[in-house]
Design an enzyme around this catalytic site. Structure first.
Site: not given
Ligand code: IVH
Length: 673
Positions: A40, A119, A121, A123, A233, A321, A415, A418, A433, A438
């Site tokens: 800070d 790697e 995916k 959300d 990524y 997925k 029950c 029993c 019960c 029982c």
């Molecule tokens: S690569 C051409 N890597 O998933 C490659 N996408 O369903 C394009 N997403 O639009 C994306 N984790 O928003 C890539 N490790 C990852 C990801 C990832 C999440 C999402 C991304 C993309 C969507 C496609």
């Protein structure tokens, strides 16, 4: 005067570099080097100096992360290279099919070793950052893939996104686009919703929506108040830099000072990819953020180019997925199960269905009020959900699929085992019960007694216990300790060796800790945790018996309901009789449990890679049982990183931060030691 300005500029540069460095250590590396107050002080002196010389404020100054003016509307950003989406696969077979197509198109044999990067995916919400000469100039959402929204003002407020790239003495690329995902951590999401609920505002359905809602704000001050995070990524357009693999891209992103997607693996074989997927599916619930699968990308960028794209997704990458946590199936019947404490609860018998990678045949319906509230009928098609280690549950019926043949679920008055008339105490959703002898209650309580968290009698499961009761070899749990091998020979599929093993296991359990024994005897409302609480306050079962209910009530975490259950339990003659028999058989309590039990108190562990002897949740339970804590990411505060096979990036991070890493073998030694 100009000299003076040069000195100020130099001073400003120094302060900014320092603050940027500490921001990086804190938000990207998760290993702060300064106390909050020290940070800070630095920040305040920068603010002060910039207030004196407003003309010297630069866009990469850390003060520019917050405080931009609200925008009237989002501008439109055209992506130089379209932000594609991904093709999906749901099963290993489908993934192998993807691999087959990749190898075919490349003119390779299916068994050829194509390198893949696997790697998480994430959300979240995909975004693109543009840095010119190392300075963040634009941030945008994916939009339709070609044109997104300009959210630069909000992107700048995200703590882990640097306004200036790290260049380590090199010239930064003149232009670089970095792509990734903005996310909301699960615990922050819970907090945000709790706050919003308190304030009477609408809540977000999930962390992804919270991330999107927070990023798509006209006023950056609102975004700045939301703890958004971002992982990257991919690199889009880049000038002044040659890269040959996807893996290098990730390394480059990381070198430039951004967070890359954690948990990734360079896979040299299909087995590597499958192993990674399985490991991540297991680890999923331990992560601090939500993921919905694994992304697999061909590593070699020349291969990527030659594979090319379909209309909107590349042929060189795929989203694998996770199997969904919900699925629909037929509710074939409902049975009423009698538990250890006499609770009679409805269980749904389902047409077998795969959910989150496991076949499910039964699911809980909780209690009769829930059945009523959800309006479930036998013959309904229902949604069943299973998340993590929890018992699958019936979420709701799909009433639109009804044929009229569905049958209303009848709640039993007696029950099912029993025949005793059931009682439903006022204010409770469950009928019980009342018959303490029982057979169902007796069986369940002995199963509970012998279970891992109880007396931990290995090899003595429900099947054996039910047979022993049916053959009248035992009447209660204490009788187990009076058995001899010859008694067991009447049981089905029993041989000398097996019988001896069971008897040995029973004998071997004669010296439990006080908390295991308290848990094992099955006092209503006293689970593993409260058993431990009681064990720290008392030295024996007798001491608990001798303590008046009011005194029990006064113990932290116990309270009136539990105190009443304890009191009630020890007032039942058959319970005290069973305990007497138990002690007469030589069951004694192991002393000094607390120091032994709590030997990981204050220690923080991180798990990475696949362990052989434990699943992740088992390893976590072993650590927590001993007072330790398990976190999902490595920081300077981590004490041990337990490294299994195929460790992820946490292993590298541990090495980088000098955090002690131990093998699974060493971990087992620590537990035993
Ligand atoms: S690569 C051409 N890597 O998933 C490659 N996408 O369903 C394009 N997403 O639009 C994306 N984790 O928003 C890539 N490790 C990852 C990801 C990832 C999440 C999402 C991304 C993309 C969507 C496609």
């Amino acid at each position: 005067m100009s000299d003076n300005i040069e000195t100020v500029k130099e001073k400003l540069r120094e302060l900014r570099d320092k603050i940027n460095y500490h921001n990086y250590m804190y938000y990207v590396k998760d290993s702060p080097e300064l106390q909050d107050a020290q940070y800070d002080a630095l920040y305040d002196s920068l603010l002060e100096l910039e207030a004196q010389y407003p003309e010297l404020v630069t866009p990469d100054s850390p003060t520019q992360k917050v405080g931009a003016e609200p925008v009237e509307e989002f501008g439109v950003v055209e992506h130089r290279i379209p932000m594609l989406s991904l093709g999906k696969v749901n099963t290993k077979e489908e993934f192998l099919d993807f691999h087959r197509k990749v190898t075919e198109s490349l003119g390779l044999s299916v068994s050829a070793g194509v390198e893949y990067v696997a790697e998480l995916k994430l959300d979240g919400l995909s975004v693109e950052l543009v840095y010119e000469n190392g300075i963040l100039v634009q941030g945008s959402t994916r939009g339709d893939g070609y044109r997104g929204e300009n959210v630069t003002h909000n992107i700048k407020t995200i703590r882990s996104i640097p306004l200036k790239l790290i260049n380590d003495g090199n010239e930064p690329p003149s232009l670089i686009e970095i792509r990734g995902e903005v996310i909301y951590h699960k615990d922050d999401f819970e907090k945000l919703n709790a706050q919003r609920e308190k304030a009477g505002e609408s809540t977000f359905a999930n962390p992804r929506n919270a991330a999107a809602g927070s990023l798509r704000q006209l006023d950056p001050k609102i975004t700045a108040n939301r703890p958004l995070d971002a992982f990257f990524y991919d690199i889009g357009t880049v000038e002044g830099l040659t890269l040959t693999t996807q893996w290098e891209k990730l390394q480059k992103i990381s070198e430039l000072g951004l967070k890359t997607v954690p948990e990734r693996k360079l896979c040299y074989s299909i087995e590597n990819v499958v192993g990674f997927f399985d490991r991540i599916e297991e680890l999923r619930d331990d992560l601090s953020f939500e993921i919905d699968g694994v992304v697999v990308k061909v590593n070699n960028l020349d291969y990527q180019v030659s594979l090319g794209e379909l209309s909107r997704s590349p042929r060189w990458a795929v989203a694998w997925k996770f199997s969904p946590e919900e699925n629909k199936t037929l509710l074939e019947n409902v049975i009423w199960q009698v538990g250890r404490t006499g609770a009679v609860t409805p269980v749904a018998l389902l047409k077998p269905v795969r959910i989150a990678g496991v076949e499910v045949k039964r699911a809980t319906l909780h209690n009769e009020d829930e059945v009523e509230r959800k309006g479930i009928r036998i013959g309904d098609t229902v949604i069943v959900r299973r998340a993590g280690d929890v018992i699958p549950e019936v979420v709701k019926p799909l009433t639109e699929l009804r044929t009229g043949e569905e049958i209303i679920i009848e709640v039993p008055t007696n029950c099912p085992v029993c025949g005793s008339e059931l009682v439903r105490p006022e204010g409770e959703a469950i009928r019980r019960c009342p018959n303490v002898s029982c057979p169902a209650q007796v069986a369940e309580s002995i199963i509970h007694f012998a279970s891992k968290s109880g007396m931990d009698i290995e090899g003595l499961g429900p099947r054996q216990i039910i047979q022993m009761l049916e053959k009248n070899i035992i009447k209660d749990a204490a009788d187990l300790y009076y058995l001899e091998t010859s008694d067991l020979m009447f049981m089905e599929r029993m041989g000398d060796k097996l019988a001896q093993n069971i008897i040995d296991a029973i004998k071997g359990s004669k010296n439990p800790t006080l908390s295991s024994l308290i848990y094992a005897i099955g006092i209503r409302n006293v689970g593993e945790h409260l058993a431990k609480v009681l064990a720290t306050k008392f030295n024996s079962i007798q001491e608990i018996i001798d303590t008046p209910q009011e005194e029990l009530e006064a113990i932290h975490e116990i309270g009136p309901i539990v105190a009443e259950s304890i009191h009630h339990f020890f007032n039942e003659h058959h319970n005290t009789e069973m305990l007497d028999k138990l002690f007469k058989a030589g069951v004694t309590i192991k002393v000094e449990e607390s120091s032994e039990e709590q030997k990981f108190a204050g220690l923080t562990f991180v798990l990475t890679g696949a362990l052989e002897k434990f699943t992740r949740s088992e390893a976590k339970a072993e650590i927590e049982k001993r007072g330790g804590k398990v976190t999902s990411s490595v920081s300077k505060n981590t004490d041990y990183v337990v490294v299994g096979t195929d460790p992820g990036s946490k292993f590298d991070k541990a090495k980088a931060l000098n955090v002690k890493t131990i093998s699974e073998g060493e971990f087992v030694e620590m537990i035993k030691g």
